[in-house]
Design a protein around this motif. Structure first.
Motif, mmCIF file in Angstrom:
data_model
loop_
_atom_site.group_PDB
_atom_site.id
_atom_site.type_symbol
_atom_site.label_atom_id
_atom_site.label_comp_id
_atom_site.label_asym_id
_atom_site.label_seq_id
_atom_site.Cartn_x
_atom_site.Cartn_y
_atom_site.Cartn_z
ATOM 1 N N THR A 62 0.776 -1.276 0.291
ATOM 2 C CA THR A 62 -0.050 -0.290 0.353
ATOM 3 C C THR A 62 0.948 1.052 -0.503
ATOM 4 O OG1 THR A 62 -1.783 1.675 1.102
ATOM 5 C CG2 THR A 62 -0.151 -0.051 2.602
ATOM 6 N N THR A 66 -5.047 4.172 4.045
ATOM 7 C CA THR A 66 -6.232 3.100 3.834
ATOM 8 C C THR A 66 -5.443 1.557 3.341
ATOM 9 O OG1 THR A 66 -7.262 5.008 4.136
ATOM 10 C CG2 THR A 66 -8.158 2.657 3.955
ATOM 11 N N THR A 68 -7.351 -2.004 2.664
ATOM 12 C CA THR A 68 -8.702 -3.244 2.219
ATOM 13 C C THR A 68 -8.330 -4.466 2.510
ATOM 14 O OG1 THR A 68 -10.501 -1.180 2.299
ATOM 15 C CG2 THR A 68 -11.009 -3.471 2.644
ATOM 16 N N TRP A 106 -1.519 1.416 13.569
ATOM 17 C CA TRP A 106 -3.151 1.589 12.748
ATOM 18 C C TRP A 106 -4.056 1.004 13.357
ATOM 19 C CZ3 TRP A 106 -2.288 2.004 6.681
ATOM 20 C CH2 TRP A 106 -1.087 1.947 6.449
ATOM 21 N N GLN A 121 -10.675 -3.691 7.079
ATOM 22 C CA GLN A 121 -9.578 -2.089 7.095
ATOM 23 C C GLN A 121 -9.041 -1.403 8.053
ATOM 24 O OE1 GLN A 121 -12.429 0.862 7.116
ATOM 25 N NE2 GLN A 121 -12.074 1.079 5.049
ATOM 26 N N ARG A 123 -6.743 1.546 9.071
ATOM 27 C CA ARG A 123 -5.966 3.436 8.528
ATOM 28 C C ARG A 123 -5.219 3.630 9.088
ATOM 29 N NH1 ARG A 123 -9.240 6.740 5.907
ATOM 30 N NH2 ARG A 123 -11.009 5.265 6.416
ATOM 31 N N ASN A 125 -3.395 6.167 11.750
ATOM 32 C CA ASN A 125 -3.960 6.578 12.737
ATOM 33 C C ASN A 125 -3.059 8.063 12.887
ATOM 34 O OD1 ASN A 125 -5.014 8.246 14.648
ATOM 35 N ND2 ASN A 125 -4.936 6.703 15.953
#
Length: 734
Positions: A62, A66, A68, A106, A121, A123, A125
């Motif tokens: 990634t 984000t 997924t 995360w 998911q 994300r 932080n």
């Protein structure tokens, strides 16, 4: 996650289960059929008890905040643990999955999307904002490469890992300042109100736009990446390439032979895209109309009065007089400095008025008004009583009781403002009161005129020439005791029929410069009137003469009343009284029923490119027509009853004619009669055959052109005599 992706992942899960079943089947092939069935049932029960799960995908990379993924299988009693892993220094491999959770930057969230699937998911932080210089805040990125780590997400059942997911994160910081707006797109202002600028491709606020070489936010390192792929044309901040006819474009190798003589020297800024983008001063946009009621702010008094500014009372309120706004009468309308007006308002009286403007007191009208020079003036009120109130009554209800009347009703308020410079010196008010019958329509009059001394401040119709659509200024001469004359302004009028169109109720309208017009009214004429033709002609003549009471017309739009050269006499074409009027029974001839005004104007010059028109002459003439009663169509009552009347039209018109400017010399009789020799009317011009010898040739003095022409003729004759044809003729003659 779409339904198609979910179907594919379920198919992967079923395929793995089938593979395990086939493996078991091959393992127990030598056994009997009953043993095989028993082993398969044991394996299925064992698979369900061991909770077979799988991540889809099993590993990913990634570059954003984000991530997924999906967890497929029997997700009951499955716990997820996220940890940061590091490759081995010797082998470079990642260790086995661990069910021990670690603290990471995360945030993990899950969502059940079916019986055998869970959406996972992750994300980040953490803020991806690049830290500034000497900044102590930890929630930012110290380097452009903000995140570079490997994560392992483990699915565990009772402390035993069942599946794992490897995530490699490589995230760069966002090159946006800390105080940037939420939307990093630059809002392009309306080009009508604010210039767009010289770099139209600069679309991102405080960030470098790719291929936009004129972007000031791009550093030298950024420009090196796409300097050879800049956006072409004006939208990329570049003017169009120079055309082929530019002298600076052509080279000596490919230039045509005519190029050095016909090429154009022009600056590069002078290109077809000049003005493509609005460049100019910033204009503040005005708010659009709103359906909400406007909040009226308190009036701001002015120090001095200028034309059109409102007049204020001593308590900083507008000085108001009833006026017409959008065709309706308003009882309290501000009075503008140096703006004359006269209005009439119709009011239906159902009961006697008790308040203004129909019921006023002298004390209320004596208002202190700011004079515009630091002081104040008091309105001087003079009362007049209308003896005959019929002129103020439009109509009366027939069923009304004449005994019910209202006394001391204010019928007219006539203000006179005396001014000098930018101030008011005096204000006088004439209030007219009278008695009005109830259930009638009262027509009240309100007016305001501004006088500079004793001279009425009339607006001009041009400066200096007349403007189209402004009234034609007329006047009457007055002689003073010191043998000096001045002109009192008035106007030339036409009929303006209203209501029933009769001449008795018709109004007048001024003649507007440059606008041809025809109007009229109707005059009732009976058989008794036609027996007195002289009196009828006098009445019609007096009605037409009332339209024009002036004897002079101003030449320009801003005449001086004390300078008689600024005025021109009106020429009246009088009727010949010696002509015998043969009148018959029930008919009259020679009635001046039509009045025509003919105005001649001339362009005398220009001011800032605008032609200035002056009036040179005005002529008033009359057209005579016979009047006779029409008793056709079965209606013979007008011809029998001497009182029964018919309507006859009385008309007036105005025509404006422009006097052409003749700039050329007067044509001779030869040019008028023999047009074949006129160079302006024919393609072949014989007089120009010897053009250098004529007066039209102005390239050099006439004497020099004549001398040079004679020398050329001499050389031509000499060459002809000494040439071959003459030599052969002499030889033959000899």
């Amino acid at each position: 996650m779409t339904s198609l992706q979910f179907t594919k992942m379920s198919a992967v899960y079923n395929q793995r289960v089938n593979q395990m079943a086939h493996a078991v089947n091959r393992l127990f092939t030598p056994l009997s059929f009953s043993h095989q069935v028993t082993c398969v049932l044991l394996f299925i029960s064992l698979a369900h008890t061991q909770s077979i799960v799988v991540f889809q995908p099993s590993h990913l990379t990634t570059t954003g905040p984000t991530v997924t993924a999906l967890l497929l299988g029997d997700t009951w009693n499955i716990s997820l643990n996220l940890s940061t892993v590091y490759p081995s220094n010797t082998t470079g491999s990642i260790g086995s999955p661990s069910c021990v959770a670690e603290a990471t930057q995360w945030r993990l969230t899950t969502e059940q999307v079916g019986k055998t699937a869970v959406r996972i998911q992750l994300r980040l932080n953490k803020s991806l904002r690049l830290c500034g210089e000497n900044e102590t805040d930890t929630d930012c990125c110290p380097k452009p490469l903000c995140v570079l780590e490997t994560l392992q997400l483990s699915a565990c059942v009772g402390g035993t890992p069942q599946a794992s997911l490897l995530i490699q994160a490589k995230i760069h910081a966002l090159l946006v300042p800390a105080n940037a707006e939420s939307d990093n797109k630059t809002v392009i202002p309306n080009q009508v109100y604010q210039p767009l600028g010289s770099c139209p491709c600069d679309l991102t606020f405080r960030a470098c736009d790719v291929r936009c070489c004129c972007d000031k936010d791009c550093s030298i390192e950024d420009l090196k990446l796409f300097v050879s792929h800049c956006l072409p044309g004006p939208f990329g901040g570049q003017v169009s390439p120079a055309p082929d006819y530019q002298c600076s474009v052509q080279s000596s190798e490919n230039s045509p032979d005519w190029f050095p003589f016909l090429c154009v020297n022009s600056p590069p800024e002078n290109n077809p895209y000049l003005g493509l983008f609005y460049q100019g001063n910033t204009i503040t946009s005005k708010p659009g109309p709103s359906f909400q009621s406007a909040v009226l702010s308190a009036p701001v008094p002015v120090n001095i009065y200028v034309q059109g500014s409102p007049i204020f009372s001593l308590n900083d309120r507008y000085f108001t007089i009833p006026q017409k706004v959008l065709g309706q009468c308003v009882n309290s309308a501000p009075v503008a400095f140096l703006r004359n007006f006269e209005v009439k308002c119709v009011n239906r009286l159902r009961s006697c008025p008790t308040g203004p403007p129909l019921q006023t007191l002298s004390t209320d009208l004596k208002v202190k008004v700011k004079n515009g020079q630091g002081g104040d003036v008091i309105v001087d009120v003079t009362d007049e009583v209308a003896i005959d109130s019929s002129q103020f009554i439009s109509s009366t209800d027939a069923s009304s009781d004449e005994g019910l009347v209202c006394e001391n009703v204010t019928l007219a308020l006539d203000y006179r403002f005396y001014w000098e410079g930018n101030g008011i010196t005096n204000i006088t008010l004439t209030r007219t009161v009278g008695t009005i019958t109830l259930n009638s329509s009262a027509t009240t009059r309100y007016s305001a005129v501004f006088l500079n001394g004793d001279v009425l401040g009339e607006p001009n119709s041009g400066n200096p020439g007349y403007q189209v659509g402004r009234p034609v200024i007329a006047g009457m001469a007055e002689t003073w005791d010191n043998n000096t004359a001045s002109v009192q302004r008035t106007s030339i009028n036409l009929w303006k029929p209203v209501s029933n169109g009769l001449c008795s109720t018709a109004e007048t309208k001024p003649v507007l410069f440059g606008e041809n017009s025809t109007s009229g009214c109707l005059l009732p004429v009976s058989l008794q009137n036609l027996t007195q033709c002289d009196l009828l002609r006098e009445n019609v003549t007096s009605l037409q003469a009332a339209l024009i009471t002036a004897t002079y017309v101003a030449k320009s739009g801003n005449p001086d009343p004390l300078t008689m050269t600024d005025w021109v006499n009106i020429s009246f074409v009088t009727l010949n009284p010696s002509t015998a009027m043969e009148d018959n029974t029930s008919s009259c001839n020679g009635v001046p029923s039509h009045q025509h005004i003919h105005v001649w104007s001339l362009i005398t010059g220009t001011v800032d490119g605008i032609p200035q028109r002056d009036i040179r002459a005005v002529q008033v003439s009359y057209s005579l027509s016979p009047w006779a009663l029409d008793c056709g169509g079965g209606d013979v009552s007008p011809c029998v009853d001497p009182v029964e009347s018919q309507l006859f039209p009385i008309t007036s018109s105005v025509t404006f004619t422009d006097i052409p400017i003749n700039t050329g010399p007067t044509k001779t009789r030869f040019q008028i009669n023999f047009t074949e020799y006129d160079c302006n009317r024919n393609d072949v011009c014989w007089p120009e055959l010897a053009f250098p010898f004529t007066k039209y040739y102005t390239g050099e003095p006439y004497s020099q052109s004549l001398a040079k022409g004679l020398i050329l003729v001499f050389f031509f004759i000499t060459a002809s005599i000494l040439g071959t044809p003459w030599r052969q003729i002499r030889q033959a003659w000899g």
